[in-house]
Design an enzyme around this catalytic site. Structure first.
Site, PDB file in Angstrom:
ATOM      1  N   LEU A  20       0.830  -1.196   0.000  1.00 47.52           N
ATOM      2  CA  LEU A  20       0.000   0.000   0.000  1.00 47.52           C
ATOM      3  C   LEU A  20       0.876   1.264   0.000  1.00 47.52           C
ATOM      4  CD1 LEU A  20      -2.743   1.426   0.381  1.00 47.52           C
ATOM      5  CD2 LEU A  20      -2.381   1.220   2.835  1.00 47.52           C
ATOM      6  N   ASP A  21       0.649   2.115  -0.934  1.00 46.46           N
ATOM      7  CA  ASP A  21       1.337   3.404  -0.987  1.00 46.46           C
ATOM      8  C   ASP A  21       2.848   3.266  -1.116  1.00 46.46           C
ATOM      9  OD1 ASP A  21      -1.196   4.398  -0.611  1.00 46.46           O
ATOM     10  OD2 ASP A  21      -0.893   4.942   1.473  1.00 46.46           O
ATOM     11  N   GLU A  22       3.323   2.108  -1.540  1.00 47.02           N
ATOM     12  CA  GLU A  22       4.769   1.921  -1.596  1.00 47.02           C
ATOM     13  C   GLU A  22       5.285   1.726  -3.023  1.00 47.02           C
ATOM     14  OE1 GLU A  22       6.898   2.335   0.661  1.00 47.02           O
ATOM     15  OE2 GLU A  22       5.903   2.104   2.584  1.00 47.02           O
TER      16      GLU A  22
END
Lengths: 275, 275, 275, 275
Positions: free
Chosen positions: A218-220
């Site tokens: 997530l979000d990486e």
């Protein structure tokens, strides 16, 4: 005409590529090139004068390069995209406007929303909108419905224009390096939910937005564009959210522009962007 | 090791250059290249693995390039500069600090001021300071004194770090593309005297600074770096001047960094900067 | 509820204003205040808790202030505007989108274009569009037609969203401090025609945009918002124009937001903006 | 003359304050005021014409305000500071230069370093430098030595200008809201060690710096100033660190300027900055 190349680095790569161009008597208008020395990786984007026989040129280039080389000669200049949204209009509208005036660099094939809020704006521009609700079903079922809808279209990229559901690793894996998200913070600050609320309570003096490819973390995923704007104590939480929408719209537009012009390479969870 | 090349454009230039590198088995670490299509001009900066026989390599490169080609293999990495100042300390001090800690990318051979104000700060850093007053003499005499002092030194660049006298065309012509000035406005806004005063009265919402090479047209030389910062109605004239000094210092430092690393090419009164 | 006040400065003004609020037991939520010391001018914007009897409050405030005082208690929160355009879609579309989603802070009553290009986009949003051609008539006739059309509408501001005709002093005088223009450069750089072309040839490293009120001096009216973005040698003229459109859209949107929220005061050809 | 006030909010505060000014016939030159509505807190900074009897004025103000009110009339315009450093010169040098030319808004009483590296630069400016090594002793002993040295000086603020040791809660508690740190990232991104390394590996497109007051939570104190600058794939880790130093210097200088001019209020782990 654009040519993009990504491969293992070795001595003589630029000479080989430029040699092919010279042999075919094709003038190089711009050449952007980057070597990641630590990783031994090579990236190039050329704009060259048009050449008729793409296949022959592609073949000639490929022959001189390492066997792992990704070579694209004259990649589709008009990409196709599907946009996923939830309720917020700002990013989608910006995309629809550019699409309508043919300055997006891509055509919007369809929009899918998990609510019906943005149906009307799509209709105004003659773009198909499909409501696929996430309610009263599990994530697998929800994503399967999206996949089924997506299967109706050919598309190069899936743009999450403020789509507020977290996609499963299985879904993401189906579209590798094809999903582009706009995240409402300057990653890696405020990963996860409610970034503005947390930014407000932390008393930050800048807020930002990040456009990135989506991976399983997530979000990486690999970051394409980030920007910040100043805020101050006069900003209420809702002022921050309002200002944030402006920067989100602008950052996503910039990232899409780079991606659609084949200026972005993904490597080791980072991007090379020939801006 | 840096290599810079500037010449007329023709098909095959990059191949020729890269071919020489490959032939000498020199790996290219980064290559930045730009073609001004309208003007048919070619610019390249390479960082390559070190090579012992500079002269042989230079010769090999030169042979393959148009006869007008400017080729520099491994240009002096530590430039020499002389700084001209008047009364303001901010740009000079920044240069002296970086010089002292060996992060300037150049060595300050001497400082010349038309007042003595900045003598003391130079002394503290062991840098020779010469006061050459412009008073009670005409411009020719004044400039001849400066030239005589400059003749004592070998230097690559003359940096006008808030030197507030206008240099004559004759003086400028003696040091072509060697004089770098920091101008206290976002050129071409507020060309000439008192830019802050005029900016204040115009009610601008940004102020800026411009670092540029000096040519005979006042404030019209090739621009290297420009930046702006926001101001508002709370800024008095003196607040603007104070804020301006910060951006002047920062813009000049950035421009010098680019020039000293051989990242800047001058062509047709513009610059190409491989940032 | 917003209150704005502009008048000659004198000792005790803030006390008088705040005293009235205290007397009416109205809590001040935010108070922004500015004194132009050199000019002896006072400006204030208050956000206060709602109060029913506007007229009584207005009267009470006016009594304590210099006779020249401009006092507005609870100015119309939803402004009305008419937009003038030529061919470019970017600023108009941004306004139409915000108007459609009720986040503009104003309602677009009509759009007038000197070509028909932007008729269709207005139609899609149900906003009246009038084509008034400037061709085959003199400026007086052209402007009279516009005035006649404008007379059909009540509006607070006239927004020039890339309207490419120069308005006559007579026209401008009819709508004092009501006409807002987006100028495609960082004024006062590149006043007048073809700013991008001139910026390109000057080799600037930043381009900008300026939103300002229109006065009789071309491009010399009070500046509301200015912003710049970096450009470099890779930017062709058309790249600069494209990048310029982005910053124009953003700067005009920001200026309109400030004006529509009564955050902008005009004085001596400058603005005070309580951002 | 500056006046700062911080207290619980109530109706009539601005009137009370301005009333006192009017009664004393003191003209208000600028007044900046902020109410945190959610928290019911009031903050004001006035610049007023000079007045002789500070104590009488202070008393008059205090009487009209809530009993918790913090009121400072004409706070010391020239603050005193002690600077703590480790090895990096950039922030310290910038402070020393401004101190030397009397534009810091504070006087540097002493510099304490846990290495001797920066002794020489202090000596050049006639500023006392004390080496207090952290080696071969525990944190308590180390901090006690620092405290003993600090006890020799009167100072308003302790500036951590790239001081790379984490201070204990006990140490921090001894100097509440007096310790200012420059953190080498855009907090809350990359809290803790090696932010540039982590930023490099994350492939961020911006790097930033944060100046903040130090509290017991590492990197969690009230933020004063934050700024970011763009980076791209051409930046090696060392390029990022170099660029970071520039922004660190600039952000710390800006924060100190605001603090020394009494423009910064701390409340609930956030700051109000009347910029």
């Amino acid at each position: 005409m654009v040519i993009v190349i990504q491969c293992k680095d070795k001595v003589g790569l630029v000479a080989d590529i430029a040699g092919v161009m010279a042999k075919f008597n094709i003038n190089i208008l711009t050449m952007r090139e980057f070597v990641d020395i630590n990783e031994g990786a090579f990236f190039a984007r050329l704009v060259v004068e048009p050449y008729n026989d793409i296949a022959v040129l592609q073949n000639a280039l490929q022959k001189g390069l390492p066997s792992d080389a990704m070579v694209k000669v004259n990649p589709e200049p008009e990409k196709k995209i599907v946009v996923l949204v939830t309720k917020e209009y700002h990013c989608l509208s910006d995309i629809l406007i550019r699409n309508h005036f043919k300055t997006l660099g891509a055509s919007v094939e369809a929009v899918i929303g998990n609510y019906s809020y943005l149906s009307n704006i799509c209709e105004r521009f003659g773009v198909p909108f499909y409501e696929i609700s996430h309610e009263e079903k599990d994530k697998v079922a929800f994503e399967n419905e999206i996949k089924a809808q997506l299967a109706q279209y050919k598309f190069d990229y899936l743009v999450l224009a403020k789509f507020m559901r977290i996609l499963s690793p299985e879904f993401v894996a189906s579209y590798p390096n094809q999903i582009i998200n706009i995240h409402h913070s300057f990653l890696p600050a405020f990963i996860g939910a409610n970034p503005y609320k947390r930014a407000f309570h932390r008393g930050v003096k800048l807020i930002g937005a990040t456009a990135h490819f989506v991976t399983n973390d997530l979000d990486e995923g690999p970051i394409i564009v980030q920007q910040t704007i100043p805020v101050n104590h006069n900003y209420s939480l809702s002022d921050m959210i309002r200002a944030g929408k402006e920067i989100e719209t602008s950052v996503l537009a910039k990232a899409l522009h780079f991606v659609f012009e084949d200026r972005v390479f993904v490597f080791n969870n980072k991007t090379i962007v020939f801006e």
